[in-house]
Design an enzyme around this catalytic site. Structure first.
Site, PDB file in Angstrom:
ATOM      1  N   THR A  28       0.832  -1.215   0.000  1.00 13.46           N
ATOM      2  CA  THR A  28       0.000   0.000   0.000  1.00 13.46           C
ATOM      3  C   THR A  28       0.859   1.255   0.000  1.00 13.46           C
ATOM      4  O   THR A  28       0.460   2.293  -0.525  1.00 13.46           O
ATOM      5  CB  THR A  28      -0.924  -0.026   1.240  1.00 13.46           C
ATOM      6  OG1 THR A  28      -1.844  -1.096   1.077  1.00 13.46           O
ATOM      7  CG2 THR A  28      -1.693   1.262   1.419  1.00 13.46           C
ATOM      8  N   SER A  74       1.367  -7.623  -0.835  1.00 12.13           N
ATOM      9  CA  SER A  74       2.091  -8.615  -0.036  1.00 12.13           C
ATOM     10  C   SER A  74       1.256  -9.824   0.361  1.00 12.13           C
ATOM     11  O   SER A  74       1.809 -10.813   0.850  1.00 12.13           O
ATOM     12  CB  SER A  74       2.714  -7.969   1.204  1.00 12.13           C
ATOM     13  OG  SER A  74       1.768  -7.805   2.237  1.00 12.13           O
ATOM     14  N   THR A 107       1.631  -4.255   4.284  1.00 14.07           N
ATOM     15  CA  THR A 107       1.453  -4.540   5.716  1.00 14.07           C
ATOM     16  C   THR A 107       0.939  -5.960   5.973  1.00 14.07           C
ATOM     17  O   THR A 107       1.111  -6.486   7.073  1.00 14.07           O
ATOM     18  CB  THR A 107       0.446  -3.551   6.361  1.00 14.07           C
ATOM     19  OG1 THR A 107      -0.827  -3.711   5.749  1.00 14.07           O
ATOM     20  CG2 THR A 107       0.930  -2.122   6.260  1.00 14.07           C
ATOM     21  N   ASP A 108       0.282  -6.566   4.959  1.00 16.85           N
ATOM     22  CA  ASP A 108      -0.480  -7.784   5.255  1.00 16.85           C
ATOM     23  C   ASP A 108       0.381  -8.983   5.647  1.00 16.85           C
ATOM     24  O   ASP A 108      -0.047  -9.807   6.461  1.00 16.85           O
ATOM     25  CB  ASP A 108      -1.401  -8.125   4.078  1.00 16.85           C
ATOM     26  CG  ASP A 108      -2.609  -7.190   4.049  1.00 16.85           C
ATOM     27  OD1 ASP A 108      -2.852  -6.497   5.050  1.00 16.85           O
ATOM     28  OD2 ASP A 108      -3.316  -7.150   3.016  1.00 16.85           O
TER      29      ASP A 108
HETATM   30  C1  SIN Z   1      -0.224  -5.305   1.026  1.00 15.93           C
HETATM   31  O1  SIN Z   1      -0.019  -5.945   2.061  1.00 15.93           O
HETATM   32  O2  SIN Z   1       0.566  -5.310   0.072  1.00 15.93           O
HETATM   33  C2  SIN Z   1      -1.467  -4.507   0.880  1.00 15.93           C
HETATM   34  C3  SIN Z   1      -1.976  -3.966   2.157  1.00 15.93           C
HETATM   35  C4  SIN Z   1      -1.060  -2.983   2.799  1.00 15.93           C
HETATM   36  O3  SIN Z   1       0.096  -2.773   2.432  1.00 15.93           O
HETATM   37  O4  SIN Z   1      -1.536  -2.360   3.787  1.00 15.93           O
END
Ligand code: SIN
Length: 323
Positions: A28, A74, A107-108
């Site tokens: 993100t 991710s 973040t995931d």
């Molecule tokens: C991801 O994990 O690539 C998408 C969600 C995020 O980064 O918050």
């Protein structure tokens, strides 16, 4: 293969000047939405790592190199990318002129990548993962501040080990978890607490930097397509052994069970776990509780994952099977 993209400050840098290498993987933090008010309906992994750095004018004076290792959301993280990332991080850390590495990530699965790199590399220099909960186009994007803070963390005196810099805190890879699906301060280390607070680009240290023994790159050097399958199953009301038997039938080599409370498991699920354990499948028992670990080990109990969360216990088992 990684695409090398060098920032302009690289060209001005004397070859021996201490620098931070920023490895981009997507997420993100590199995401864009059609409108600035849209914080959830965006496409992750759109902007290059060089573009992310250019959005932080305060970084223009910092000696940086950028490299686009991947460009993914991710949730699609693969073993092949983990292998490549570990190799690229190790390559850059081995360079005398590199003070530390920053990784921009989604973040995931950030806590999984952080734990994987921590166990494989346990570096003496800092490896700082960072991310954002809001896309780069948001009204109040959190990515630029997080990226700035991550670079300051990589340059902090005494910094070492794999850590996560998000929302003004530095957390250790072994402790950090994503605990909120939406809030900007989505990550924390629970009872362990953060290593440091980041205030105006300076770190206020709250506990020691991580130390640990590296497993090394050899174990993860094999073709990722041949890495053993390690599955995750949760104990819950009405659980039975069907999933575990199906996993074993399709060749899983390890199963982590996210147990209830202090790692307790429904009797029907436990019976199936013991059945496949007798056939050679490795089992680790974690807790599905967000805080605390599995405390104590009764005689004959399924092996405990201790304080590891279920997803980190799964990586631990994977690495054990690979070594
Ligand atoms: C991801 O994990 O690539 C998408 C969600 C995020 O980064 O918050």
């Amino acid at each position: 293969h990684p695409v090398a993209v060098f920032s302009s400050s690289f060209h001005k840098m004397p070859s021996n000047q201490a620098r931070v290498v920023i490895l981009g993987t997507g997420g993100t933090i590199a995401g864009t939405a059609a409108t600035a008010a849209d914080g959830v309906g965006y496409d992750a992994a759109q902007l290059s790592v060089q573009t992310l750095v250019a959005a932080v004018p305060a970084l223009s004076e910092v000696p940086l190199e950028c490299e686009q290792v991947a460009q993914i959301d991710s949730r699609h993280m693969s073993y092949a990318l983990w292998q490549l990332l570990a190799q690229r991080v190790a390559h850059h850390l081995a360079r005398a002129e590199v003070a530390g590495v920053v990784i921009t990530h989604g973040t995931d699965t950030l806590e999984e990548t952080a734990y994987f790199l921590h166990r494989v590399l346990a570096p003496n220099k800092p490896v700082v993962l960072t991310a954002a909960m809001r896309p780069a186009t948001a009204l109040l994007a959190d990515g630029p501040q997080n990226l700035f803070d991550a670079v300051q963390t990589a340059l902090a005196p005494g910094a070492r080990g794999v850590v996560v810099a998000m929302a003004g805190a530095v957390d250790h890879a072994a402790d950090v978890r994503k605990r909120h699906s939406y809030r900007v301060d989505a990550f924390d280390s629970g009872e362990a607490g953060p290593i440091a607070c980041i205030e105006e680009g300076r770190l206020r240290l709250l506990r020691d930097w991580p130390h640990g023994a590296a497993l090394g790159l050899d174990g993860v050097a094999h073709d990722p397509a041949t890495w053993p399958r390690v599955d995750l199953v949760t104990s819950h009301a009405g659980a039975d052994g069907a999933m575990v038997r199906a996993m074993a039938a399709t060749g899983t080599r390890g199963i982590v069970v996210a147990g209830t409370g202090n790692g307790t498991v429904h009797q029907d699920l436990e019976a199936a776990l013991r059945e496949v354990q007798a056939q050679g499948v490795r089992i680790l028992r974690a807790t599905r509780c967000a805080e605390g670990g599995v405390v104590g080990e009764a005689a004959g109990a399924l092996p405990s994952a201790g304080t590891l969360s279920p997803v980190k216990a799964r990586i631990e088992l994977l690495l054990e099977l690979l070594s």
